[in-house]
Write a protein that holds these residues in place. Structure first.
Motif, short mmCIF file in Angstrom:
data_model
loop_
_atom_site.label_atom_id
_atom_site.label_comp_id
_atom_site.label_asym_id
_atom_site.label_seq_id
_atom_site.Cartn_x
_atom_site.Cartn_y
_atom_site.Cartn_z
N VAL A 1 8.29 11.44 4.26
CA VAL A 1 8.88 12.72 3.90
C VAL A 1 8.10 13.42 2.80
O VAL A 1 8.07 14.64 2.69
CB VAL A 1 10.36 12.50 3.51
CG1 VAL A 1 10.59 12.63 2.02
CG2 VAL A 1 11.25 13.48 4.27
N VAL A 2 7.44 12.63 1.97
CA VAL A 2 6.79 13.20 0.80
C VAL A 2 5.50 13.90 1.17
O VAL A 2 5.18 14.98 0.70
CB VAL A 2 6.56 12.10 -0.26
CG1 VAL A 2 5.91 12.68 -1.49
CG2 VAL A 2 7.88 11.45 -0.62
N LEU B 1 0.83 -1.21 0.00
CA LEU B 1 0.00 0.00 0.00
C LEU B 1 0.86 1.25 0.00
O LEU B 1 0.46 2.28 -0.56
CB LEU B 1 -0.95 -0.01 1.20
CG LEU B 1 -2.17 -0.92 1.06
CD1 LEU B 1 -2.91 -1.02 2.39
CD2 LEU B 1 -3.12 -0.41 -0.03
N SER B 2 2.07 1.18 0.62
CA SER B 2 2.92 2.38 0.60
C SER B 2 3.38 2.67 -0.84
O SER B 2 3.54 3.82 -1.22
CB SER B 2 4.08 2.27 1.59
OG SER B 2 5.13 1.50 1.04
N ALA B 3 3.56 1.60 -1.64
CA ALA B 3 3.85 1.82 -3.06
C ALA B 3 2.66 2.50 -3.73
O ALA B 3 2.81 3.47 -4.48
CB ALA B 3 4.17 0.50 -3.77
N ALA B 4 1.45 2.01 -3.43
CA ALA B 4 0.26 2.61 -4.02
C ALA B 4 0.11 4.07 -3.59
O ALA B 4 -0.27 4.93 -4.39
CB ALA B 4 -0.99 1.81 -3.63
N VAL B 5 0.45 4.35 -2.32
CA VAL B 5 0.34 5.72 -1.83
C VAL B 5 1.38 6.62 -2.50
O VAL B 5 1.09 7.73 -2.93
CB VAL B 5 0.49 5.75 -0.29
CG1 VAL B 5 0.66 7.18 0.22
CG2 VAL B 5 -0.71 5.08 0.35
N ASN B 6 2.62 6.12 -2.64
CA ASN B 6 3.66 6.91 -3.30
C ASN B 6 3.32 7.18 -4.77
O ASN B 6 3.68 8.22 -5.31
CB ASN B 6 5.01 6.19 -3.21
CG ASN B 6 5.72 6.48 -1.90
OD1 ASN B 6 5.81 7.63 -1.47
ND2 ASN B 6 6.20 5.44 -1.23
N PHE C 1 1.19 14.76 -5.10
CA PHE C 1 2.42 14.01 -4.79
C PHE C 1 2.46 12.65 -5.50
O PHE C 1 3.25 11.78 -5.12
CB PHE C 1 2.57 13.77 -3.29
CG PHE C 1 2.53 15.03 -2.47
CD1 PHE C 1 3.09 16.20 -2.95
CD2 PHE C 1 1.94 15.03 -1.21
CE1 PHE C 1 3.05 17.36 -2.18
CE2 PHE C 1 1.90 16.19 -0.45
CZ PHE C 1 2.46 17.36 -0.94
N ALA C 2 1.63 12.44 -6.49
CA ALA C 2 1.63 11.14 -7.19
C ALA C 2 2.95 10.95 -7.93
O ALA C 2 3.67 11.92 -8.22
CB ALA C 2 0.46 11.07 -8.17
N GLY C 3 3.28 9.70 -8.22
CA GLY C 3 4.47 9.41 -9.04
C GLY C 3 5.77 9.37 -8.28
O GLY C 3 6.84 9.47 -8.88
N GLU C 4 5.71 9.18 -6.96
CA GLU C 4 6.96 9.13 -6.18
C GLU C 4 7.58 7.74 -6.29
O GLU C 4 7.74 7.01 -5.30
CB GLU C 4 6.69 9.51 -4.72
CG GLU C 4 6.51 11.01 -4.51
CD GLU C 4 7.81 11.80 -4.68
OE1 GLU C 4 8.91 11.19 -4.70
OE2 GLU C 4 7.72 13.04 -4.82
N SER D 1 7.22 -2.54 -12.07
CA SER D 1 6.19 -3.57 -12.16
C SER D 1 5.07 -3.28 -11.16
O SER D 1 3.90 -3.57 -11.44
CB SER D 1 6.78 -4.98 -12.00
OG SER D 1 7.00 -5.27 -10.63
N ALA D 2 5.41 -2.69 -10.01
CA ALA D 2 4.36 -2.25 -9.09
C ALA D 2 3.50 -1.17 -9.77
O ALA D 2 2.27 -1.21 -9.72
CB ALA D 2 4.96 -1.71 -7.79
N ALA D 3 4.18 -0.22 -10.44
CA ALA D 3 3.43 0.84 -11.12
C ALA D 3 2.55 0.26 -12.22
O ALA D 3 1.42 0.70 -12.43
CB ALA D 3 4.39 1.89 -11.69
N VAL D 4 3.06 -0.75 -12.92
CA VAL D 4 2.28 -1.36 -14.00
C VAL D 4 1.08 -2.12 -13.43
O VAL D 4 -0.03 -2.02 -13.94
CB VAL D 4 3.18 -2.29 -14.85
CG1 VAL D 4 2.34 -3.15 -15.79
CG2 VAL D 4 4.19 -1.47 -15.62
N ASN D 5 1.30 -2.87 -12.34
CA ASN D 5 0.20 -3.60 -11.72
C ASN D 5 -0.87 -2.66 -11.18
O ASN D 5 -2.05 -2.99 -11.18
CB ASN D 5 0.72 -4.49 -10.58
CG ASN D 5 1.23 -5.83 -11.10
OD1 ASN D 5 0.57 -6.48 -11.91
ND2 ASN D 5 2.41 -6.24 -10.66
N LEU D 6 -0.46 -1.49 -10.72
CA LEU D 6 -1.43 -0.57 -10.14
C LEU D 6 -2.07 0.35 -11.17
O LEU D 6 -3.26 0.63 -11.11
CB LEU D 6 -0.76 0.26 -9.03
CG LEU D 6 -0.33 -0.54 -7.79
CD1 LEU D 6 0.55 0.29 -6.88
CD2 LEU D 6 -1.55 -1.04 -7.03
#
Lengths: 403, 403
Positions: free
Chosen positions: A355-356, A316-321, B233-236, B317-322
């Motif tokens: 931090v973000v 979920l932290s990946a999804a949040v980032n 803050f998306a795309g971190e 791959s996390a970004a692609v899955n999401l």
């Protein structure tokens, strides 16, 4: 063009109801003649109704207003999941008119058999709607798998054992003809939409809704709309890698979230044996057994759920980032496991998004219950009626001449 | 309402140019009188121009058409990065009219000093635009950090050493008054927008654009629009965890992508010493040194870049899955490192996204060059003019009476 204008006027009526024709002309920029013609068509279709007079701010004298008519048109939401079937009926005023869940072990049953049982549920729902004077305009079915929505096919629903199933055709064949074509969507997307209409989503606006029983999925809602991605496969949270050295996953990756936080992985880690092929829900299912162990303070069960929570928080932290949502809603099995899993989820989330953002996103637990996806499916039908009311019109689509 | 209608008409002109007033009335649903009034206002503002007659399909006789006017209004894009400053001017017809990059080591310089140097660049760009008959309508500055866009402040730009800097105010103070307020955005978002307007993004539609020098960021484009998230803050991507047991990150997490695939991490792993505080770009910078080692087949350098590529592929791959994008574009330092990093990126991507999608998303390398974010910043100004042309109108906003 007329189809688009009908949707614009219906949308403004929904937002501003009760509202006069003069005000609708003001806010849309259409002429009063155009507005009157569009309003008449929407009224003939039973989508709106004439109210009593309202005071019109600008002119100061009362005018007849129109509102959404909740008593004529309805949407049918259906759900196939591993352990149950569900149906619900929602009217255009967003009121739930019928809600029905039937326990059923659908693993390994032939798709024809499952959809046949679902059709029975659908027929009962349509009859219940008719008893209340409602015509069902369309049906959407929620399925736990990846879908080819354009082709009306389930590509793969591993936990049902389905592969390349024309669920849409099967369903349409069993239902009476409806104004909108039958459609299907992922249970994760529809549960997120159900949460938006009837749960905490209304306050959040943008959120990630975690769902799933055996699998782990997510529905991502951005500004009140389900985010589907370029091919309809967005929100595959279960395949975010949480441990590159972890066990291999059916997707070809290693250490996917589902390998740690899927129901079977949790049960295995908790020492609850032989779960494949048994119904997981219900008082005798392994999820109930797990919860009993958690209540008793069983070390292995607590550790398994804590580990699942950590992994879920990491994914979920990946999804949040990446998405920067306002909040996260734990649904599916995680709503039942929340008392034991949430602290680990929150800790992993707080550590990875510090931090973000000023604060990590709000974490809430869904209170919608098992048929969130069926509710969302019915909501999707209503959304379609609202965005394309022309399909429900009986008149020929002739545009009045303007000058 | 008139402001919205102006934007609707300008948008239709942009999509259908050259286009007659009669056709505009057809496609918008506005009356011809309304369309004529809106077109006149847009023409007075220099946003559109009268063309010769076009044949109008429906009626069969020629009518005067209008098009976007590329010769009157322009947008100014600016960029502050760790190693350079950049400016560019784009006209309303999307042609690049001016492009200027100046090497500068901005690390540790006072924000006032950096923005002062940027203002000099901006003034030259405005003068170059004026020489071509163009009026600059607004300026956007790209910054490598997290921004509070509503408040016009840089919250933190760690690689510049900035914290809570009112960059917008500093810039506005140095520029002549413009029709649109000066604005700022993240370099990752703007580089992705630059790629959309001038690179491979045009074909892709939905994609993740990887950028960054010292940091690692991503701009996410969905259906041709930059996705910003609920708070911008998306795309971190740099803070997606790739190794939960990895080194701690300034964000509070552990094993963030930036700790493995950021430029400093790669240089360190490749054995290129003492990089902090030196300018990284240019022929004598450490990035050039790294590339020289890679060309010589240096084992440590190759392993460092391969490891960075694996980690980048895992995070992607996390970004692609999401997000389920159509493609991925490698920009920033990864465009220079692509010959050595891409195979590892592709392998990690292919492994982690197999079962859900038919094929992993297309991986391409940006050919835009260093000032992609400055181009995107100018594109953002043009987008703003197109979506809110009323701000450029000199007339009083009186709405003609309709009946």
């Amino acid at each position: 063009m007329r189809a688009r204008n009908l949707a614009v006027v219906l949308g403004e009526i929904s937002r501003r109801q009760p509202v006069s024709r003069a005000r609708l002309a003001d806010v849309t920029g259409f002429t009063k003649t155009t507005v009157s013609s569009l309003v008449a068509a929407l009224k003939d279709a039973g989508l709106i109704r004439e109210d009593g007079p309202v005071r019109d701010g600008e002119r100061g004298r009362p005018a007849t207003a129109v509102s959404i008519n909740g008593d004529r048109v309805a949407g049918l939401g259906l759900e196939v999941n591993v352990d149950y079937l569900a149906a619900c009926v929602l009217d255009l005023g967003r009121r739930i008119r019928h809600r029905h869940i039937v326990a059923a072990d659908n693993r390994g049953r032939a798709p024809e058999q499952v959809i046949g049982a679902l059709t029975d549920l659908a027929e009962r729902a349509i009859a219940a709607a008719a008893d209340q004077g409602l015509t069902v305009a369309g049906a959407v079915v929620a399925l736990p798998g990846t879908l080819d929505r354009a082709g009306g096919r389930v590509r793969t629903a591993p936990n049902l054992g389905w592969r390349d199933v024309a669920a849409g055709d099967l369903l349409a064949a069993g239902l009476p003809p409806l104004a909108l074509p039958a459609d299907q969507d992922n249970e994760a997307n529809l549960a997120a939409l159900g949460e938006l209409w009837f749960g905490d989503g209304r306050e959040l606006g943008s959120y990630v809704h975690v769902s799933g029983e055996i699998g782990v999925g997510a529905g991502i809602v951005v500004d009140g709309r389900v985010f589907r991605g370029a091919h309809g496969f967005a929100g595959e949270l279960g395949h975010v890698v949480v441990d590159p050295a972890g066990p291999p996953c059916a997707c070809g990756g290693r250490g996917c979230l589902e390998q740690v936080a899927g129901q079977e992985a949790i049960l295995r880690a908790a020492g609850i044996p032989d779960v494949t092929g048994t119904s997981t829900a219900g008082p005798d299912g392994p999820l109930a057994a797990l919860i009993a162990l958690l209540r008793d303070g069983d070390e292995a069960a607590l550790a398994a759920v804590r580990r699942a929570g950590e992994a879920l928080g990491q994914a979920l932290s990946a999804a949040v980032n990446l998405f920067d949502p306002d909040g996260i809603v734990l649904g599916g099995i995680f709503s039942a496991l929340a008392p034991w899993a949430s602290p680990a989820v929150e800790e992993a989330l707080g550590g990875g998004t510090g931090v973000v953002r000023h604060t990590p996103p709000r974490l809430t637990v869904s209170r919608l219950g098992g048929d969130a996806a069926a509710l969302g499916a019915a909501a999707l039908v209503i959304e379609r009626v609202m965005t394309d009311p022309a399909r429900l019109l009986t008149e020929a689509p002739v545009r009045p001449r303007e000058r």
